[in-house]
Design an enzyme around this catalytic site. Structure first.
Site, PDB file in Angstrom:
ATOM      1  N   HIS A 211       0.834  -1.205   0.000  1.00 26.32           N
ATOM      2  CA  HIS A 211       0.000   0.000   0.000  1.00 26.32           C
ATOM      3  C   HIS A 211       0.873   1.261   0.000  1.00 26.32           C
ATOM      4  O   HIS A 211       0.644   2.183  -0.791  1.00 26.32           O
ATOM      5  CB  HIS A 211      -0.938   0.010   1.204  1.00 26.32           C
TER       6      HIS A 211
ATOM      7  N   GLU B  58     -10.736   2.212   3.179  1.00 29.13           N
ATOM      8  CA  GLU B  58      -9.431   1.598   3.433  1.00 29.13           C
ATOM      9  C   GLU B  58      -9.690   0.260   4.099  1.00 29.13           C
ATOM     10  O   GLU B  58     -10.319   0.194   5.163  1.00 29.13           O
ATOM     11  CB  GLU B  58      -8.554   2.500   4.310  1.00 29.13           C
TER      12      GLU B  58
ATOM     13  N   GLU C 157      -8.848  -2.414   6.320  1.00 29.12           N
ATOM     14  CA  GLU C 157      -7.923  -2.538   7.443  1.00 29.12           C
ATOM     15  C   GLU C 157      -8.458  -3.546   8.452  1.00 29.12           C
ATOM     16  O   GLU C 157      -9.628  -3.927   8.422  1.00 29.12           O
ATOM     17  CB  GLU C 157      -7.752  -1.178   8.167  1.00 29.12           C
TER      18      GLU C 157
HETATM   19 MN    MN Z   1      -6.174   4.208   7.526  1.00 27.88          MN
END
Ligand code: MN
Length: 423
Positions: A141, A207, A209
């Protein structure tokens, strides 16, 4: 081995094939049914075990917990007892749900008070989050973002392989799955404009995560070693750390993320304990250059967690846009906690730590639309004929994750968030 992780265990509660919530998992959440108050529960199959009522019926007498630990709208009181107590509790629940254990399963009258359908339950933000830190720990990333905004030859900034880079986020806007958000507004400066403009974010992004939640750890001034870090990690959840890329791009110099980040981050409702994830530990990448001694670690500290992100347009089908894995992280949680505390910063019960966007090594494994659409230059084709550079109004973004090994699955469920038009 932790007793509740025994792969041979089977529950008398029906657990469908491919269920995330096997007897080897037993994640904690906060739920309510009908007009009852929110309380602590554990997911098993398609059911929720009510720990408040279980306690009141006397099944948890041999544990260090009190009624108020479960009769509460967050997990924080239960978590105050620490890692060993929560392990003992999970082992006890595992016993009670084991098919060979008769204590609970024959008692149909009590079962009505302690087992509820997940489909009938309302889920709550499981933790009263005190502090929120977000890391930036996936090399792919960071590399992709470096290519997009700088130069492929110098994609990683000079500090990246020395420091688990992070920033302090905001906890007030962390929301539980199924909570819709509105498209944020703010200042942005399009690349061709001479002056900034104000308006709706046009580059709204997710995002992909994970987050980890801590117990009370070190007092101010002390540090946590990579070896000690496991003792202070309660568990993990899926985390969609929303980003408004256009707002972020204009505001972030010189102090970093602010309004492009703090309008919302979505957390899945079930916290999978670090204990339950132990069987899925795996080796991390070789770190070169060599890290400072306080960041060195022994053993397998990464975890094999399959991750997927999907977009569901209004009235349409879910479309998978990326598959990644938590094992692709460069920095693990132990290193993140050691780094976070090396200066004496204290870590508390209910803190939330985001992994940073988790992208895998190839196209198709990216954890943000910024990377998937390569900053809008490669729109993602949707089966309905539309395309996505970023997230549209009325899209729902769904993230799922699970670990699986030798036929045993330990999963996270999902975090799902619908984006409503700007207010
Ligand atoms: Mn983040």
């Amino acid at each position: 081995m932790i007793k509740a992780n025994n792969p041979n265990l089977k529950s008398w509660v029906s657990v469908p094939v491919n269920s995330d919530f096997t007897i080897q998992n037993l994640p904690f959440g906060v739920f309510s049914v009908l007009t009852d108050s929110p309380r602590v529960g554990i997911a098993i199959g398609e059911k929720i075990l009510d720990l408040k009522n279980l306690f009141e019926l006397g099944y948890l007498n041999d544990t260090p917990f009190a009624l108020e630990d479960f009769d509460y709208n967050f997990l924080n009181k239960m978590m105050q007892h620490g890692k060993m107590a929560v392990r003992q509790l999970r082992n006890r629940i595992s016993d009670l749900l084991d098919e060979t254990n008769q204590e609970l399963q024959q008692n149909t009258e009590e079962l009505n008070q302690i087992l509820f359908n997940q489909s009938d339950a309302k889920m709550y933000l499981p933790v009263n989050i005190r502090d929120y830190t977000d890391f930036y720990s996936s090399e792919q990333h960071a590399y992709n973002v470096g290519c997009l905004f700088r130069d492929p030859n110098n994609a990683l900034l000079p500090n990246w392989k020395h420091i688990p880079v992070g920033y302090h986020g905001r906890s007030s806007s962390i929301i539980v799955s199924e909570t819709p958000i509105h498209r944020p507004k703010g200042q942005k400066k399009p690349p061709t404009a001479e002056v900034p403009v104000f308006g709706n974010s046009n580059l709204l992004d997710f995002e992909l995560e994970t987050a980890f939640i801590t117990f009370d750890a070190n007092p101010l001034g002390d540090s946590i070693s990579t070896e000690e870090a496991d003792d202070y990690i309660f568990g993990m959840a899926l985390f969609n750390d929303w980003s408004a890329r256009d707002i972020q791009g204009w505001e972030y110099v010189p102090l970093g993320p602010f309004l492009g980040k703090n309008f919302a981050s979505s957390l899945s409702p079930w916290i999978v304990t670090l204990d339950a994830l132990e069987p899925f530990r795996t080796a991390g990448p070789i770190q070169d250059p060599k890290v400072f001694p306080y960041l060195e670690y022994e053993g397998n500290k990464h975890i094999d967690i399959n991750l997927e992100v999907l977009i569901q347009p209004e009235g349409g089908e879910e479309v998978s846009v990326g598959k990644s894995n938590y094992k692709y992280m460069y920095w693990n949680m132990n290193q993140q906690l050691a780094h976070h505390t090396v200066n004496g910063c204290d870590i508390n019960n209910g803190d939330c730590y985001g992994s940073g966007t988790i992208s895998g090594p190839k196209e198709g494994m990216y954890g943000s639309m910024l990377e998937i659409s390569w900053k809008g230059t490669k729109p993602f084709p949707m089966p309905d004929g539309s395309e996505r550079k970023f997230i549209n109004d009325n899209d729902t973004v769904i993230m799922r994750g699970y670990s699986e090994k030798d036929g045993i699955r330990v999963g996270f469920g999902e975090v799902s968030t619908k984006v409503l038009p700007a207010k």
